[in-house]
Enzyme design. Structure first.
Site, PDB file in Angstrom:
ATOM      1  N   GLU C 192     -15.942   3.638  -8.550  1.00 34.92           N
ATOM      2  CA  GLU C 192     -14.638   4.270  -8.782  1.00 34.92           C
ATOM      3  C   GLU C 192     -14.107   3.875 -10.146  1.00 34.92           C
ATOM      4  O   GLU C 192     -13.569   4.694 -10.884  1.00 34.92           O
ATOM      5  CB  GLU C 192     -13.647   3.860  -7.681  1.00 34.92           C
ATOM      6  N   ASP C 215      -6.048   3.007  -1.864  1.00 38.74           N
ATOM      7  CA  ASP C 215      -6.289   2.275  -3.106  1.00 38.74           C
ATOM      8  C   ASP C 215      -5.040   1.457  -3.424  1.00 38.74           C
ATOM      9  O   ASP C 215      -4.045   1.529  -2.699  1.00 38.74           O
ATOM     10  CB  ASP C 215      -6.594   3.279  -4.238  1.00 38.74           C
TER      11      ASP C 215
END
Lengths: 352, 344, 338
Positions: C192, C215
């Site tokens: 990511e 997140d």
């Protein structure tokens, strides 16, 4: 529907990237009488299908894409006193929004301004500097308590602007980028009513172009067309812009050539323009363009792509200015091009 | 020598026709199937139906110029196709369009420049292609808006088994792939010459989507900065030290099993190799590895000094060793030397 | 939660080298799901089967790191960044490699500190020659910060809270999720930090009806912080927009409604820079409605990332409530204009 009337309606409709549902309805209402099918995907792209006349089992599939989203402002923080900090959705020059009236879309529509310090209070050395987005705020003239009830982080705001008729066929408005392109699609569909076209035409009002050509990628993936044409705006000539970087207003659409564009498509559009004596201008672009064409070309196994652009001055301001003639000429050229497309043409596109 | 002919062929991103024709002609007999797609990628298939299905990729486009406007005088305004340092443009010979019309990129005579002007970079906005014509009308007859230009350079041998020329990025890789296609491997080989790498890896994603292979091997050309004035840690690669394996760039990180495979293959076959010491820029592997549900990818590159300029240098031993390493990797893969799904 | 987060935070797992962290997570969840598997990109998938809507929840498990690019004759290592690293934050840090080798970061002579770049830094692993160094570290090896978690009040400080905090919430959610009709794909994504790569390919593989990312996000509640509305300790955020995604408006509404119904504190988040896995998820195939639950985090991308345990607990509650609520896709995301 008369094109200028439609252009006024959609330019004045709100539809910031990611939140296009209102403008989508306006578009749908105007388009539906000219097409056979309408659907909307989950991301909000509106797909209009106008079927081709060919009775063959396989008809060419043409995608037309014009984005209906516009740039806007988004509230990032409610400050003490009820002033609103914001950031841009899409590319906005902060120097063009000071002293503007805005409409804030909170729990209800709220009028406001982007306030600016009076010149008397600005230190001399600051006068030479441009405003920065993070230093600006929206003032809706309510107490902090009321603001907190009516507004939350993430609410959107737009510059308040009605379409302005200028000299001749020139008009100015917000969101011409790319509602003018959407109007070209409508004009093209209207023209197609009196033309015979073999191909199925998928006219798509796409979403989220201004934040990274997102909607067109998804729509193209779903439609899987034989070829795609994006219709967008391009920079019109003005002082300070090099001649080769701009198109002239009123001289017809720009036809883009370059790596983003399939040569046989640009050549065919040019051929059609010459055949019907429609004016056009050539625009060479040496890489992926900043339009839906960028996304369309590399979808799945590759889609032959073209790009038609309407010359426009002052892009991404609230006074985007264009000539209505260019819009009509673009619609006509696009329609004649579509009418010229047959199965043999699209099959010839898979080889260079 | 195919590599020389490839280097001299003109093929800026989006205008790869000449290179494509050359490769088609050279290689058609060595493949079971030859196809192209809408972007112009060129595919050769060999061993159809065998497993695993491997895609070997070399991009055939090069950086170049595009005509974007005329001056009244007949001089041409140009834009760059791909990344070129403006400062290498002045005083070069170019060829434009299908007819390869010759032109030169001039520069204001040094005598006419003021002292402060002489120290500044000459930017592309102040450079023009001169065809030798006297008016815009004459220029319009010779070249069109959107025509592509490339440097006119003859490839020639030099030094210790080196080659001087243009567009080794990535015609050197194309030449390796061409040789591979002439050989036999116990797998389905899909040799793909991709387009538009230099303007954003545009062709390779489309090709990977079409092929959906088990593995992709990208043959590239990368910078060698092993010259005076640069520190060893900044060399990126060193000319003559063999093919360079990419560990990481802006678009891709080599999976551990790929690193192991390449290193073990090189060591087993006694092929010199090095690691590419730059972690920026990108190759076709960046987009290929993210196509479909993820395609296992490897990148090996031929070191090249003065890359993206009209006068670059490669070492032919490096080129041979890249070919040997690519061959070794394919054989190792054919023998099952790579687990193709699942890492953890 | 505390112990789990400590374990996840301290585990090694930079972008592209997620095998160790994937193993630790797999151990935690494998008894609670129908299957787990991995892919070419290094993603870890955990599936809870069902007949209802296909929901993907992504929490990236990779962390930022330093990749070795050169070993010099005296055994010093030059390196480059994997993900967003500030050279100033790196000064004096201890780092660790996959095999446990440790080192410290040193700097060349420098006249002005604000001219510090990564090229002027090096890792010293205590070796005195290239040969000795190469016994422990090879070119291409990736190091991460080496840091033990500290618990301060109800908050935790450590490296890689971005995004092991999200991973901890997702792990707990899988362990505690009530029976639901929904088919849940929990994906601990890779890479990511270098460009949403793991989520791009995993979303393509799963092709879910909708996607949710868990997140961390930045905050604006520290002294002279950038203007941002999010504070630590005021609950998880429902993301509205960042540079990678404009969250689907219906999903944003749904998450807010669920939070309000369950009396979970939450904040709205507009992040002007930076992206999350939802950016890749929503662009997959024909477009997949995507949203984000974020955990506020201070000092992101430093070894002193701080999260609030209450925020994690509330994020967990919100995620569980969302995953077990029945989802009638056709009603919630109509595909036709009325």
């Amino acid at each position: 529907m008369e094109i200028k009337r439609f252009l006024k309606d959609i330019c004045e409709a709100p539809g910031v990237s990611g939140y296009e549902e209102y403008v989508a309805k306006v578009v749908r209402a105007a388009f539906c009488s000219h097409v056979d099918e309408v659907r909307q995907d989950r991301m909000g792209n509106v797909v209009f299908l106008k079927k081709g006349s060919s009775s063959a089992e396989r008809r060419p599939r043409i995608l037309l894409a014009a984005h209906m989203d516009e740039i806007g402002l988004m509230v990032t923080k409610i400050e003490e006193g009820g002033f609103l900090r914001f950031s841009a959705v899409g590319g906005i020059d902060p120097r063009t929004i000071v002293g503007q009236e805005v409409i804030l879309y909170g729990r209800e529509k709220l009028p406001g301004v982007i306030g600016v310090k009076p010149p008397h209070l600005v230190p001399a050395e600051e006068l030479g500097k441009g405003h920065k987005m993070e230093d600006l705020h929206i003032d809706i003239a309510l107490t902090e308590e009321r603001v907190r009830k009516l507004v939350s982080v993430g609410d959107l705001a737009l510059i308040r602007r009605e379409l302005i008729q200028l000299a001749g066929n020139t008009v100015a408005a917000k969101a011409m980028d790319d509602r003018a392109g959407v109007a070209v699609l409508l004009s093209c569909l209207q023209e197609l009513e009196r033309l015979r076209h073999e191909a199925d035409v998928y006219a798509v009002a796409t979403v989220q172009e201004e934040v990274g050509v997102r909607g067109a990628a998804m729509a193209t993936y779903g439609i899987v067309p034989d070829l795609g044409i994006a219709v967008d705006v391009t920079h019109g000539e003005m002082p300070g812009v090099l001649e080769h970087e701009a198109c002239k207003l009123g001289k017809g659409p720009g036809i883009t050539v370059g790596p983003n564009i399939h040569t046989k498509i640009s050549e065919e559009i040019i051929r059609v323009a010459k055949e019907y004596r429609l004016p056009y201008q050539l625009e060479a672009f040496p890489g992926p363009t900043g339009t839906d064409a960028r996304a369309i070309q590399v979808t799945r196994g590759g889609i032959p792509t073209g790009l038609l652009s309407i010359p426009l001055r002052y892009m991404h301001t609230s006074v985007e200015l264009l000539d209505m003639d260019d819009l009509k000429l673009s619609g006509r050229l696009l329609a004649y091009f579509i009418a010229s497309v047959d199965l043999e043409f699209v099959e010839g596109l898979s080889c260079c | 020598m195919l590599l020389k002919r490839l280097s001299e062929a003109s093929g800026a991103s989006g205008d790869e026709g000449e290179v494509r024709s050359l490769l088609k002609e050279e290689l058609a007999l060595h493949a079971e199937e030859v196809t192209t797609d809408a972007l112009g990628n060129l595919y050769f298939k060999k061993g159809i139906g065998r497993k695993p299905r491997v895609m070997v990729v070399a991009h055939m486009d090069e950086v170049g110029l595009m005509v974007v406007g005329y001056e009244k005088s007949g001089l041409l305004r140009v834009a760059k196709v791909g990344s070129i340092d403006d400062r290498v443009l002045a005083s070069k010979v170019v060829a434009i369009g299908k007819d390869r019309v010759p032109g030169v990129i001039g520069a204001k005579a040094v005598h006419l420049q003021k002292p402060d002007e002489r120290t500044k970079a000459i930017k592309i906005d102040n450079l023009y292609i001169d065809l030798g014509v006297r008016s815009q009308e004459e220029a319009e007859k010779l070249v069109k808006i959107g025509d592509y230009g490339t440097f006119t350079v003859t490839a020639r041998e030099a030094g210790d088994n080196c080659l001087i020329g243009k567009a080794f990025d990535n015609r050197a890789g194309c030449a390796v792939l061409a040789e591979l296609l002439k050989e036999e491997f116990a797998l389905e080989l899909n040799a793909v010459f991709t387009v538009q790498e230099e303007v954003g890896l545009r062709g390779a994603g489309v090709a990977a989507y079409r092929l959906h292979p088990d593995l992709a091997l990208v043959i590239e050309t990368t910078a060698a900065a092993d010259v005076v004035g640069s520190k060893e840690s900044a060399y990126v690669t060193k000319l003559g030290d063999g093919p360079a394996l990419t560990l990481m760039d802006s678009t891709y990180i080599a999976p551990q099993q790929i690193v192991d495979l390449v290193v073990e293959t090189a060591e087993k076959l006694n092929i010199p190799y090095q690691f590419r010491r730059l972690t920026t820029a990108g190759t076709d592997a960046g987009i290929i590895s993210q196509t479909h549900a993820g395609i296992l990818s490897a990148v090996i590159s031929i070191p090249c000094r003065y890359i993206h300029s009209p006068a670059s240098i490669i070492n032919l031993d490096d080129w041979q060793n890249t070919l040997r390493l690519a061959r070794g990797i394919l054989n190792a893969v054919a023998e099952g030397g790579l687990r193709l799904e699942g890492i953890a | 939660m505390k112990e789990l987060l400590k374990k996840l935070s301290e585990t090694y797992g930079p972008s592209g080298r997620e095998a160790q962290i994937a193993r630790v997570i797999r151990e935690e969840i494998k008894d609670y799901v129908d299957e787990t598997y991995t892919d070419n990109m290094g993603n870890l998938y955990a599936v809870k089967k069902g007949n209802g809507a296909k929901i993907m929840v992504a929490a990236h498990m990779d962390e930022i790191g330093m990749i070795v690019t050169h070993l010099d004759d005296k055994g010093f290592l030059r390196f480059s960044n994997v993900g967003g690293l500030s050279p100033h934050v790196l000064l004096g840090q201890r780092v660790i490699f996959a095999n446990g080798s440790q080192g410290t970061i040193g700097m060349e002579k420098l006249e002005e500190l604000n001219k510090l770049t990564l090229e002027k830094l090096f890792i010293d692993i205590g070796a005195t020659t290239k040969e000795e160094a190469s016994k422990y570290v090879k070119v291409g090896d990736i190091a991460t910060y080496h840091r033990e978690v500290a618990v301060v009040g109800n908050r935790m400080i450590g490296k890689a809270m971005d995004n092991r905090a999200g991973c901890a919430v997702l792990v707990k959610a899988i362990q505690e999720l009530a029976i639901t009709d929904n088919e849940v794909y929990a994906v601990f994504t890779s890479q990511e930090e270098v460009g949403l790569r793991g989520s791009r390919v995993s979303t393509y593989r799963i092709n879910p009806d909708l996607g949710l990312a868990v997140d961390v996000t930045m905050v604006g509640d520290t002294p002279e912080a950038p203007t941002m509305s999010v504070s630590l300790g005021k609950g998880p955020t429902v993301k509205i927009k960042d540079a990678s995604v404009i969250c689907h408006p219906r999903l944003k509404e749904m998450l807010s409604e669920i939070a309000e119904k369950n009396e979970i504190p939450y904040q709205y988040e507009v992040l002007t820079a930076g992206g999350t896995d939802a950016g890749a998820i929503h662009l997959t195939k024909e477009g997949i409605p995507a949203g984000v639950i974020s955990i506020p985090c201070r000092y992101v991308h430093t070894p002193g990332e701080m999260v609030d345990l209450e925020d994690l607990e509330h994020a967990l509650k919100l995620l569980k409530a969302f995953l077990s609520a029945p989802l009638e896709m056709r009603e919630i995301f109509p595909c036709h204009l009325e």
